[in-house]
Scaffold this motif. Sequence first.
Motif, short mmCIF file in Angstrom:
data_model
loop_
_atom_site.label_atom_id
_atom_site.label_comp_id
_atom_site.label_asym_id
_atom_site.label_seq_id
_atom_site.Cartn_x
_atom_site.Cartn_y
_atom_site.Cartn_z
N THR A 245 56.64 30.66 -5.99
CA THR A 245 55.97 31.31 -7.12
C THR A 245 57.02 32.06 -7.88
O THR A 245 58.09 32.37 -7.36
N SER B 42 57.85 42.47 -1.30
CA SER B 42 57.64 41.97 -2.66
C SER B 42 57.17 40.51 -2.65
O SER B 42 56.35 40.10 -3.47
N THR B 43 57.67 39.73 -1.66
CA THR B 43 57.23 38.33 -1.57
C THR B 43 55.75 38.27 -1.22
O THR B 43 54.99 37.48 -1.81
N ARG B 46 53.68 38.88 -4.23
CA ARG B 46 53.62 37.71 -5.12
C ARG B 46 52.70 36.64 -4.54
O ARG B 46 51.93 36.01 -5.25
N ARG B 49 49.21 37.73 -5.17
CA ARG B 49 48.86 37.53 -6.58
C ARG B 49 48.51 36.06 -6.84
O ARG B 49 47.59 35.74 -7.58
N ASP B 50 49.25 35.16 -6.20
CA ASP B 50 49.03 33.73 -6.42
C ASP B 50 47.93 33.15 -5.54
O ASP B 50 47.71 31.94 -5.52
#
Lengths: 246, 175
Positions: A245, B42-43, B46, B49-50
């Motif tokens: 992503t 942080s990964t 993300r 979020r996805d």
Amino acid sequence: MPPVLEARDIAKSFGPTPALRGLSLTIDAGEVVAITGPSGSGKSTLLHCLAGIIRPDAGEVRFGGTRLDRLDEEARTRLRRDNFGVVLQFGHLVPELTAAENIALPLMLAGAEREAAHTAAAEWLDRVGAGECARLRPGDLSGGQIQRVAVARALAGEPSVIFADEPTGALDTIAGEQVLAQLLGAVRSRRATLVLVTHDNQVAAYADREVIVRDGRLVDPVEPAGPAGTGGPPWGMDATLPEVTR
Amino acid sequence: MSIPHILLGLLTERPKHGYELKREHDERLPGAKPVAYGQVYSTLQRLERDGLVAVAETLSDGGPERTVYRLTDKGRERIRSWLSEVEPPAPYVTGALFTRLVLALIAGEDPQRYLDRQRAAHLARMRELTAVKTDPARTTARLLAADHALLHLDADLRWMELAARRLADLTKEIT
Ligand SMILES: Nc1ncnc2c1ncn2[C@@H]1O[C@H](COP(=O)(O)OP(=O)(O)O)[C@@H](O)[C@H]1O
Ligand SMILES: [Mg+2]
């Protein structure tokens, strides 16, 4: 500590071909030294001079306090039998003897009883992974098996210096690791010295030090520096793949 | 190394919190460069979020709060599909070695000497890796990590041997 082996300015030609052109090298007791370099550069010739198998045309070769280059053939043979274990590039086993006899014979020549010599031979064959070869003659062995037997023969006499010319050349990686472990084990447990000719970089990485022969001379050692030696993780893979992503 | 895929893979077993994922990454991929906790954190954000992971629960047994993440169906599908692919063959450092060699030629430095120095550095690293390999306490995973690095460094060295033999031609071409 005085060096165990010392070559000073040695030169050797075969007919018109100079194989060594003035080469000096000092090896300390307990060292593992890899001799590397392009094929035909003089590695085997250097090993043969250091091991007293051949005499250089010029220069000096010392083992401890003895000038090998001044000894005659017979005296060198005796000195090799008492002090050196030698693995030549193509094994050089006695074709009429079984693998076990090839190992036991030099032990008996050095004074061992027949039974003790054969027990030791069997043990050493097992250690190098060639136990099944004991009763076979060299003509019935593969190249890799011959190398293992030659290594077992060199180690069985518990020599103070081991010379090995491409000892793993005919072995696959895992078999090579086993043979190297035995060679290194002998060095570490008895403070023997190992001189290893190889064109295989992964084998050279087993040595404490590398000396490179190029055109019959040693390459000047470089100043130690660079990114290696940092003790970082072995898996040096970097994040070159795209992320899932973004 | 693709950290997102590694985290997704580790979460296929059960829900885990960020620190656990960092620890497992470092322990279960013993040859990999340890991942920074901040990067894991942080990964995970993300991935959340996805829609590939979701918060399963928040633990706070006395200490600081810990967010436990679980794989979503979409996340499970993503890791399954990634695992069915092969790793793209990627250049490692050979490109950088080539750059240095060419720059040495251009700058009028001795390229053979550069290759000798680079060889010494590579071999020093290979000695460390060989020590990992021959350590009686090493695990098989660590041995394989060392094997992998050794084979790549060996490939570089063999490439450098070829480069040395083609140096005259390369010099003509470059300078
Ligand atoms: N017995 C010999 N007779 C003739 N030439 C030889 C002999 N041994 C080695 N040479 C020559 O000497 C040079 C160095 O050989 P060698 O020491 O075997 O190199 P390396 O082991 O590095 O491949 C080569 O040119 C080789 O052909
Ligand atoms: Mg040779």
